[in-house]
Design an enzyme around this catalytic site. Structure first.
Site, short mmCIF file in Angstrom:
data_model
loop_
_atom_site.label_atom_id
_atom_site.label_comp_id
_atom_site.label_asym_id
_atom_site.label_seq_id
_atom_site.Cartn_x
_atom_site.Cartn_y
_atom_site.Cartn_z
N CYS A 25 0.80 -1.22 0.00
CA CYS A 25 0.00 0.00 0.00
C CYS A 25 0.84 1.28 0.00
O CYS A 25 0.30 2.37 -0.16
CB CYS A 25 -0.95 -0.01 1.19
SG CYS A 25 -2.31 -1.19 1.01
N LYS A 28 0.49 3.55 -3.16
CA LYS A 28 -0.68 4.36 -3.47
C LYS A 28 -0.29 5.74 -3.99
O LYS A 28 0.76 6.29 -3.62
CB LYS A 28 -1.55 4.54 -2.22
CG LYS A 28 -2.38 3.33 -1.85
CD LYS A 28 -3.31 3.66 -0.70
CE LYS A 28 -4.27 2.53 -0.39
NZ LYS A 28 -5.20 2.87 0.69
N THR A 52 -17.48 8.32 -2.94
CA THR A 52 -16.04 8.38 -2.71
C THR A 52 -15.77 8.79 -1.27
O THR A 52 -16.67 9.17 -0.54
CB THR A 52 -15.38 9.40 -3.65
OG1 THR A 52 -15.94 10.70 -3.39
CG2 THR A 52 -15.62 9.03 -5.11
N GLY A 53 -14.50 8.69 -0.86
CA GLY A 53 -14.10 9.19 0.45
C GLY A 53 -14.20 8.20 1.57
O GLY A 53 -13.90 8.53 2.72
N ASP A 54 -14.60 6.96 1.27
CA ASP A 54 -14.67 5.93 2.31
C ASP A 54 -13.99 4.67 1.81
O ASP A 54 -13.36 4.68 0.74
CB ASP A 54 -16.12 5.68 2.73
CG ASP A 54 -16.28 5.48 4.24
OD1 ASP A 54 -15.46 4.73 4.80
OD2 ASP A 54 -17.20 6.06 4.83
N ASP A 55 -14.12 3.57 2.54
CA ASP A 55 -13.37 2.37 2.19
C ASP A 55 -13.97 1.59 1.03
O ASP A 55 -13.26 0.89 0.31
CB ASP A 55 -13.24 1.46 3.42
CG ASP A 55 -12.42 2.12 4.51
OD1 ASP A 55 -11.22 2.33 4.28
OD2 ASP A 55 -12.98 2.45 5.56
N ASP A 95 -11.60 -3.85 3.06
CA ASP A 95 -12.44 -2.70 2.73
C ASP A 95 -13.92 -2.96 3.03
O ASP A 95 -14.66 -2.07 3.43
CB ASP A 95 -12.28 -2.33 1.26
CG ASP A 95 -10.99 -1.59 0.97
OD1 ASP A 95 -10.38 -1.08 1.93
OD2 ASP A 95 -10.59 -1.53 -0.20
N GLY A 143 -11.85 -13.58 -12.78
CA GLY A 143 -11.19 -12.29 -12.62
C GLY A 143 -10.63 -11.82 -13.95
O GLY A 143 -11.16 -12.13 -15.01
N HIS A 144 -9.51 -11.11 -13.87
CA HIS A 144 -8.92 -10.54 -15.09
C HIS A 144 -7.41 -10.55 -14.93
O HIS A 144 -6.88 -10.33 -13.83
CB HIS A 144 -9.42 -9.12 -15.32
CG HIS A 144 -8.95 -8.52 -16.61
ND1 HIS A 144 -9.28 -9.03 -17.84
CD2 HIS A 144 -8.15 -7.44 -16.84
CE1 HIS A 144 -8.72 -8.29 -18.78
NE2 HIS A 144 -8.03 -7.33 -18.21
#
Length: 334
Positions: A25, A28, A52-55, A95, A143-144
C-alpha cells in the site's frame, strides 16, 4: 529465491520485491494528489449511500440490504509468493469489513511479467489469495489478468451490509474513544525486508489476519464510525475520519501498539517514500509538537492490510485516542 521444477531441479528467480519499484500500500498515489483527482462530485444516483471518500462504495438495494463494492491490488510486499497472495486478499477483503459488511464474492486481478517470472509463481500468488478468501467464506470466481512489466495482484470484492449499520468515516461523535485493532509498523518492516531480505513472520501474521472479527464486534457493539488503516498510515486515515466527521481526533502516541522491531527499522532508515509523503500531507492539519520525528514517522507509516480504527471500544483493541469537538487542528498527537 528458487522454485522447484518437475525434474527435481530448482529454478533460481529474482526476489519478488525486486521486481517492482515499490511495494504494498506504500505504492498508493499520494493522498493530496488523490484528493485533487477525486475532487469532482459523484453524480447523484438513487440509493447511493457512499460514493467516494470511504473504504468501499455502498448502494441500498432494499430496506435491509446495501451492496458494497471495492477493489484493491498492489505490487509484491514480501518475497514469498503465497504470502503475497494471502496479504493482498486480506487487504482487499478489509475494505468490506471496514464498512461493517460481509464479503460475498471476489474476483482476481493479476498483472504478470510473463517474460521474467514463471506462471507457476503466479499460481502460488493466486493460491494464497484463494486460501484467505476461503477463510472469509467468500468464493473467488474468475477475474482478469494482463501481461505487465511489474507483477501486481489483488481482488475486486462485493459485500453486503445493513444500510443502517454501516461503519462510515463520517459518523464520528465527539466524546467517543478511538480504538485500533492491529499494531503499526508493517510498512517499515516491509521496507526493511525489501532492502535486506530479512523475514518478519510476525508482520506477515498481522497482514494475513482478517478484520472480520473486529468488524463484527464493532457492528454488534453499535459502533457506526470506522475505517481501516492502510496506505495513508494511522495519521492519514485519522485525518480523513476527523475531517469527514467535522471533529478533531486526539491520539495518545504512548497507547498506540507497535510491532516488534518497528522503532529499530525507523532508526536504521527503512522508511518508504509513501510514509514520508503521508507525514508531509498530514503536517499542516496536525499538531505533532508533543512527539519526536521517529514517532511521527511510525504514526504515518504506510500499512498494508492494517487494522481497523474504530470510534468506539471492542474487546482486545487498545484505546489510542478520542474524538473531540473541532479544534484548530484536525489531529492532535500527545
Amino acid at each position: 529465491m528458487t522454485l522447484p521444477r518437475l525434474d527435481g531441479s530448482r529454478l533460481h528467480l529474482p526476489r519478488l520485491t525486486e521486481s517492482a519499484a515499490g511495494g504494498g500500500c506504500a505504492c498508493k498515489i499520494p493522498p493530496g494528489e488523490l484528493e485533487d483527482l477525486l475532487s469532482r462530485s459523484v453524480p447523484a444516483f438513487p440509493g447511493l449511500l457512499v460514493g467516494t471518500g470511504d473504504d468501499a462504495a455502498a448502494i441500498r438495494v432494499d430496506g435491509d440490504r446495501a451492496v458494497l463494492s471495492t477493489v484493491d491490488f498492489f505490487t509484491p510486499v514480501v518475497d514469498d509468493a503465497r504470502d503475497w497472495g494471502r496479504i493482498a486478499a486480506a487487504n482487499a477483503l478489509s475494505d468490506v469489513y471496514a464498512m461493517g459488511g460481509e464479503p460475498v464474492l471476489a474476483v482476481n486481478l493479476l498483472c504478470w511479467p510473463r517474460a521474467t517470472l514463471p506462471m507457476e509463481l503466479a499460481a502460488e500468488v493466486l493460491g494464497g489469495g484463494a486460501e484467505i478468501a476461503a477463510q472469509a467464506r467468500c468464493p473467488v470466481a474468475g477475474g482478469h489478468s494482463i501481461d505487465d512489466p511489474e507483477p501486481k495482484y489483488g481482488m475486486a470484492v462485493t459485500g453486503i451490509a445493513h444500510p443502517d449499520r454501516l461503519l462510515r468515516n463520517s459518523s464520528g461523535v465527539a466524546g467517543t474513544p478511538l480504538s485500533l485493532t492491529k499494531p503499526l509498523g508493517i510498512g517499515v518492516l516491509n521496507t526493511r525486508h525489501k532492502a535486506t531480505g530479512e523475514v518478519f513472520a510476525h508482520a506477515v501474521a498481522a497482514m494475513v489476519t482478517l478484520n472480520a472479527g473486529a468488524s463484527r464486534a464493532a457492528v454488534a457493539a453499535g459502533i457506526r464510525c470506522g475505517t481501516d488503516v492502510t496506505g495513508f498510515g494511522l495519521l492519514g486515515h485519522t485525518l480523513e475520519l476527523a475531517r469527514a466527521s467535522g471533529l478533531t481526533a486526539v491520539i495518545d502516541s504512548a497507547a498506540v501498539p507497535l510491532l516488534d522491531g518497528a522503532r529499530e527499522a525507523v532508526r536504521d532508515g527503512f522508511v518508504s517514500g509513501g510514509t514520508r509523503r503521508n507525514l508531509e500531507w498530514v503536517r499542516p492539519h496536525a499538531d505533532l509538537d508533543a512527539v519526536d520525528e521517529a514517532t511521527a514517522v511510525l504514526l504515518a507509516d504506510a500499512q498494508t492490510s492494517g487494522g481497523l480504527l474504530l470510534a468506539g471500544e471492542i474487546p482486545g483493541a487498545p484505546v489510542v485516542g478520542e474524538l473531540v469537538p473541532r479544534r484548530e487542528h484536525l489531529v492532535v498527537v500527545r
